[in-house]
Structures are given as structure tokens and as C-alpha cells.
Design a protein around this motif. Structure first.
Motif, PDB file in Angstrom:
ATOM      1  N   ASP A  21       0.760  -1.416  -0.134  1.00  0.00           N
ATOM      2  CA  ASP A  21      -0.283  -0.436   0.209  1.00  0.00           C
ATOM      3  C   ASP A  21       1.353   1.467  -0.250  1.00  0.00           C
ATOM      4  O   ASP A  21       0.561   2.138  -0.826  1.00  0.00           O
ATOM      5  CB  ASP A  21      -1.201  -0.139   1.598  1.00  0.00           C
ATOM      6  CG  ASP A  21      -1.916   0.989   1.393  1.00  0.00           C
ATOM      7  OD1 ASP A  21      -2.471   1.371   0.152  1.00  0.00           O
ATOM      8  OD2 ASP A  21      -1.534   2.258   2.616  1.00  0.00           O
ATOM      9  N   GLU A  22       2.090   1.598   0.447  1.00  0.00           N
ATOM     10  CA  GLU A  22       2.832   2.032   0.860  1.00  0.00           C
ATOM     11  C   GLU A  22       3.236   2.542  -0.565  1.00  0.00           C
ATOM     12  O   GLU A  22       3.620   3.793  -1.150  1.00  0.00           O
ATOM     13  CB  GLU A  22       4.160   1.913   1.579  1.00  0.00           C
ATOM     14  CG  GLU A  22       3.155   1.908   3.398  1.00  0.00           C
ATOM     15  CD  GLU A  22       4.143   2.292   4.480  1.00  0.00           C
ATOM     16  OE1 GLU A  22       5.380   1.739   4.483  1.00  0.00           O
ATOM     17  OE2 GLU A  22       3.698   2.328   5.628  1.00  0.00           O
ATOM     18  N   TYR A  23       3.572   1.211  -1.594  1.00  0.00           N
ATOM     19  CA  TYR A  23       4.361   1.029  -2.460  1.00  0.00           C
ATOM     20  C   TYR A  23       3.290   2.025  -3.489  1.00  0.00           C
ATOM     21  O   TYR A  23       3.935   2.959  -3.768  1.00  0.00           O
ATOM     22  CB  TYR A  23       5.063   0.160  -3.505  1.00  0.00           C
ATOM     23  CG  TYR A  23       5.132   0.296  -4.064  1.00  0.00           C
ATOM     24  CD1 TYR A  23       6.968   0.072  -4.880  1.00  0.00           C
ATOM     25  CD2 TYR A  23       4.572  -0.201  -5.716  1.00  0.00           C
ATOM     26  CE1 TYR A  23       7.268  -0.129  -6.063  1.00  0.00           C
ATOM     27  CE2 TYR A  23       5.103  -0.550  -6.492  1.00  0.00           C
ATOM     28  CZ  TYR A  23       6.360  -0.207  -7.202  1.00  0.00           C
ATOM     29  OH  TYR A  23       6.813   0.350  -8.568  1.00  0.00           O
ATOM     30  N   GLU A 124      13.094  -6.326  -0.150  1.00  0.00           N
ATOM     31  CA  GLU A 124      13.760  -6.173  -1.685  1.00  0.00           C
ATOM     32  C   GLU A 124      12.532  -5.953  -3.440  1.00  0.00           C
ATOM     33  O   GLU A 124      13.355  -6.359  -4.094  1.00  0.00           O
ATOM     34  CB  GLU A 124      13.816  -8.093  -1.623  1.00  0.00           C
ATOM     35  CG  GLU A 124      15.089  -8.280   0.014  1.00  0.00           C
ATOM     36  CD  GLU A 124      15.087  -9.054  -0.475  1.00  0.00           C
ATOM     37  OE1 GLU A 124      15.063 -10.084  -0.940  1.00  0.00           O
ATOM     38  OE2 GLU A 124      15.790  -9.411   0.951  1.00  0.00           O
ATOM     39  N   ILE A 125      11.273  -6.284  -2.618  1.00  0.00           N
ATOM     40  CA  ILE A 125       9.829  -6.131  -3.764  1.00  0.00           C
ATOM     41  C   ILE A 125      10.719  -5.397  -5.121  1.00  0.00           C
ATOM     42  O   ILE A 125      10.360  -5.584  -6.204  1.00  0.00           O
ATOM     43  CB  ILE A 125       8.747  -6.246  -3.580  1.00  0.00           C
ATOM     44  CG1 ILE A 125       8.730  -7.394  -1.906  1.00  0.00           C
ATOM     45  CG2 ILE A 125       7.642  -6.254  -3.992  1.00  0.00           C
ATOM     46  CD1 ILE A 125       7.147  -7.368  -1.485  1.00  0.00           C
ATOM     47  N   PRO A 126      10.454  -3.602  -4.531  1.00  0.00           N
ATOM     48  CA  PRO A 126      10.381  -2.796  -5.265  1.00  0.00           C
ATOM     49  C   PRO A 126      12.114  -3.278  -6.819  1.00  0.00           C
ATOM     50  O   PRO A 126      11.283  -2.722  -7.305  1.00  0.00           O
ATOM     51  CB  PRO A 126      10.848  -1.599  -4.764  1.00  0.00           C
ATOM     52  CG  PRO A 126      10.122  -1.255  -3.908  1.00  0.00           C
ATOM     53  CD  PRO A 126      10.310  -3.433  -3.526  1.00  0.00           C
ATOM     54  N   THR A 127      13.433  -3.168  -5.767  1.00  0.00           N
ATOM     55  CA  THR A 127      14.220  -3.974  -6.691  1.00  0.00           C
ATOM     56  C   THR A 127      13.943  -4.976  -7.737  1.00  0.00           C
ATOM     57  O   THR A 127      14.444  -5.034  -9.042  1.00  0.00           O
ATOM     58  CB  THR A 127      15.689  -3.743  -6.237  1.00  0.00           C
ATOM     59  OG1 THR A 127      15.789  -3.332  -5.224  1.00  0.00           O
ATOM     60  CG2 THR A 127      16.800  -4.327  -6.900  1.00  0.00           C
ATOM     61  N   LEU A 128      12.767  -5.912  -7.108  1.00  0.00           N
ATOM     62  CA  LEU A 128      12.660  -6.864  -7.799  1.00  0.00           C
ATOM     63  C   LEU A 128      12.016  -7.103  -8.368  1.00  0.00           C
ATOM     64  O   LEU A 128      12.027  -7.473 -10.404  1.00  0.00           O
ATOM     65  CB  LEU A 128      12.303  -8.174  -6.755  1.00  0.00           C
ATOM     66  CG  LEU A 128      12.492 -10.235  -7.631  1.00  0.00           C
ATOM     67  CD1 LEU A 128      13.557 -10.176  -8.375  1.00  0.00           C
ATOM     68  CD2 LEU A 128      11.365 -11.092  -6.717  1.00  0.00           C
ATOM     69  N   MET A 129      10.689  -6.187  -8.848  1.00  0.00           N
ATOM     70  CA  MET A 129       9.986  -5.902  -9.764  1.00  0.00           C
ATOM     71  C   MET A 129      10.945  -4.799 -10.959  1.00  0.00           C
ATOM     72  O   MET A 129       9.742  -5.340 -12.093  1.00  0.00           O
ATOM     73  CB  MET A 129       8.663  -4.878  -9.247  1.00  0.00           C
ATOM     74  CG  MET A 129       8.038  -5.647  -7.684  1.00  0.00           C
ATOM     75  SD  MET A 129       6.122  -5.340  -7.924  1.00  0.00           S
ATOM     76  CE  MET A 129       7.076  -3.402  -7.233  1.00  0.00           C
ATOM     77  N   ASN A 130      11.235  -3.849 -10.443  1.00  0.00           N
ATOM     78  CA  ASN A 130      11.970  -3.434 -11.755  1.00  0.00           C
ATOM     79  C   ASN A 130      13.351  -3.802 -12.139  1.00  0.00           C
ATOM     80  O   ASN A 130      13.367  -3.379 -13.983  1.00  0.00           O
ATOM     81  CB  ASN A 130      12.901  -1.640 -10.879  1.00  0.00           C
ATOM     82  CG  ASN A 130      11.730  -1.023 -11.067  1.00  0.00           C
ATOM     83  OD1 ASN A 130      10.872  -0.784 -11.060  1.00  0.00           O
ATOM     84  ND2 ASN A 130      12.468  -0.845  -9.150  1.00  0.00           N
ATOM     85  N   GLY A 131      13.960  -4.603 -12.263  1.00  0.00           N
ATOM     86  CA  GLY A 131      14.660  -5.867 -12.854  1.00  0.00           C
ATOM     87  C   GLY A 131      14.448  -7.105 -12.957  1.00  0.00           C
ATOM     88  O   GLY A 131      15.475  -7.968 -13.451  1.00  0.00           O
TER      89      GLY A 131
END
Length: 162
Positions: A21-23, A124-131
Motif C-alpha cells: 500500500d505504501e509502494y 526487496e520487492i521494488p528492486t525485483l519488480m524493476n529488474g
């Protein structure tokens, strides 16, 4: 669209719901969260308590990325839809489950198939989502092959005997 599902287990999964939700506040991409029994008051995403099987399948199909708890039925349905899910297993240390069986099973499946990403720290989720690539590596799925079935059976037997 990013679809997040925490399943129907009676313990909430506020750690994942809160983080996503914050993301959602930081992205233009729609974030839909199936929150189950979680109690975090989400403000930046579309939240539903529970979904029918048909609606889950529809959201999995439409999503660019699917983030799920470590329940095998859920993450295997994402893989079956041709997508590599980000799997965030419920963990005992966060009072999300009675033990760490979701973590153990998801890590074994990640090692065996390569068709999911296991994350223990939500940061770790945002880095994984972007790469990362979220298309299933079909040769490694191999559910139709005897070899895969044999390895999967051995994996389950090993986990059950612990």
C-alpha cells in the motif's frame, strides 16, 4: 497493474499489505490487494477481502506482476498462467503463520523450477519488480515431464518427512 494476494489464512499478513500500500503511493501503476484477514488500513491501493476463483484468475491474467503469499495453490496458479510470481512466504517470526513451511516449500520450488522469486524481506520487492523478467521459463516448468513429476514427488516427500 500489480496484483497482491495474501490468501485466506486466518492470520493477517499486514507486513505485505502495508508495504505494498505504501509502494502504491509511489507509482502510477494500479495496485490491487486481496487482503484476507489483514487489518492494515490501506489508503493508496484497491483492496478487497476475498475473491472468487474466477476473479483471482482474471486478476492474475491481467496483472503485469503478481505478488503472493507462499501458499502453493496460489503461486502454482500464477505459474500456470505463464507468469513468475514474487512469493513472500508468511513467516512464524512475524506471527503470520504457525511455522515456516511456506518459506521452505517456496525456496525448494524456486530451486527446482526457477519459475518464482522468493522474497523474505518486503523491502526487496521494488528492486525485483524493476529488474526481473516475469514470464515463465517454460522449459524449466516441465510439469508434463516424468522428470519434473519425479523431482516434485521427491521434494514433497522430503518436506513431509521433516
Amino acid at each position: 497493474m500489480i496484483f497482491v494476494t495474501v490468501g485466506t489464512h486466518e492470520q493477517g499478513f499486514n507486513r505485505l499489505v502495508k508495504f505494498m500500500d505504501e509502494y502504491a503511493e509511489t507509482t502510477d501503476e494500479e495496485v490491487i490487494i486481496q487482503e484476507g484477514y489483514s487489518s492494515y488500513p490501506a489508503e493508496n491501493s484497491t483492496v478487497v477481502d476475498f475473491l472468487s476463483y474466477a476473479k483471482m484468475a482474471e486478476l492474475i491474467s491481467k496483472a503485469r506482476i503478481v505478488i503472493t503469499h507462499g501458499g502453493p495453490a496460489t503461486f502454482l496458479s500464477v505459474i500456470d498462467a505463464g507468469k513468475k510470481p514474487i512469493v513472500v512466504p508468511r513467516m512464524k517470526k512475524f506471527s503470520e503463520h504457525v511455522n515456516d513451511h511456506q518459506l521452505d516449500f517456496a525456496k525448494k520450488m524456486e530451486d527446482v523450477t526457477g519459475n518464482l522469486y522468493v522474497v523474505t524481506e518486503v523491502s526487496e520487492i521494488p528492486t525485483l519488480m524493476n529488474g526481473s523478467d516475469f514470464a515463465v521459463d517454460t522449459p524449466r516448468v516441465g510439469a508434463e515431464s516424468d522428470s519434473f513429476v519425479d523431482r516434485f514427488e521427491a521434494l514433497l516427500t522430503n518436506l513431509i518427512q521433516r
